[in-house]
Design a protein around this motif. Structure first.
Motif: not given
Length: 237
Positions: A189-192, A199-204, A212-220
């Protein structure tokens, strides 16, 4: 499938900016679970500038998915978590005046402290996770504390990825591989965001959960909360 836990601190920040109870944190937690989110994350800080300790109590009866409480294990936080007994506690070494989380634990330097805290949580049936930077020796240190999981601090990855540097994923891959081999669960977590999460999920390897908080709320704000949660779930499949 990697689970999506939604951090709702920003909802509390918005509420607190006007006083009163709009938007309602508890109702928001109910709604995001109804929309498909597989966990609710909060990060109460001692000054209660966003999520309040009472919010943590009020949320307990309505979170039927995973309930994750993040924070620095100061005495008041310890008491709160032991009272609520969430699914998971994520230990974060925040300074009291930190705007947001900005570093992982030094699991070697703080080993004895973390061992004691983790043991107490585990004895109360609470899964423990430690917020860490993608540094191999810190993963080994996390194993020595007895933590159930780590949460990879992904700000460095997110920043470099936004600049086009996909190689920034490499230290995260190595630390995730080590954690998995050591038998430690892997969260992140943080800035995802919608831009970098796939990309992150496919490689980890063996990524269990993202918070996820900040980005998800902003995108929403642009796309709508139900739609955004569905988009994340699709990218995490």
């Amino acid at each position: 499938m990697t689970k999506l836990s939604v951090n709702i601190n920003k909802i509390a920040t918005l509420r607190n900016s006007r006083g009163g109870d709009v938007p309602n944190v508890v109702q928001f937690a109910k709604d995001i679970q109804r929309f498909g989110a597989e966990g609710v994350t909060i990060h109460p800080r001692p000054d209660e500038r966003h999520i309040r300790y009472q919010d943590a109590r009020d949320l307990k009866p309505v979170v039927f998915t995973e309930y994750n409480i993040e924070g620095n294990p100061v005495e008041s936080f310890l008491k709160l978590v032991l009272e609520i007994k969430p699914t998971q506690v994520t230990l974060v070494p925040d300074a009291e005046d930190a705007i947001t989380s900005n570093a992982g634990w030094d699991t070697i330097k703080h080993k004895d402290f973390l061992v004691d805290v983790i043991k107490e949580f585990q004895q109360n049936g609470i899964r423990t996770s430690i917020f860490v930077d993608p540094i191999l020796k810190q993963i080994e240190g996390a194993k020595a504390t007895g933590a159930d999981r780590i949460e990879l601090y992904t700000e460095a990855f997110a920043h470099q990825y936004s600049l086009g540097n996909k190689d920034a994923i490499k230290p995260y891959i190595k630390t995730a591989e080590l954690a998995h081999n050591l038998g430690i669960g892997i969260n992140a977590g943080h800035d995802l965001s919608l831009d970098n999460i796939k990309f992150f999920k496919d490689n980890i390897p063996s990524l269990l959960e993202v918070s996820i908080g900040h980005a998800l709320i902003a995108e929403s704000l642009y796309l709508g909360i139900e739609n955004v949660i569905q988009m994340y779930l699709h990218k995490l499949k």
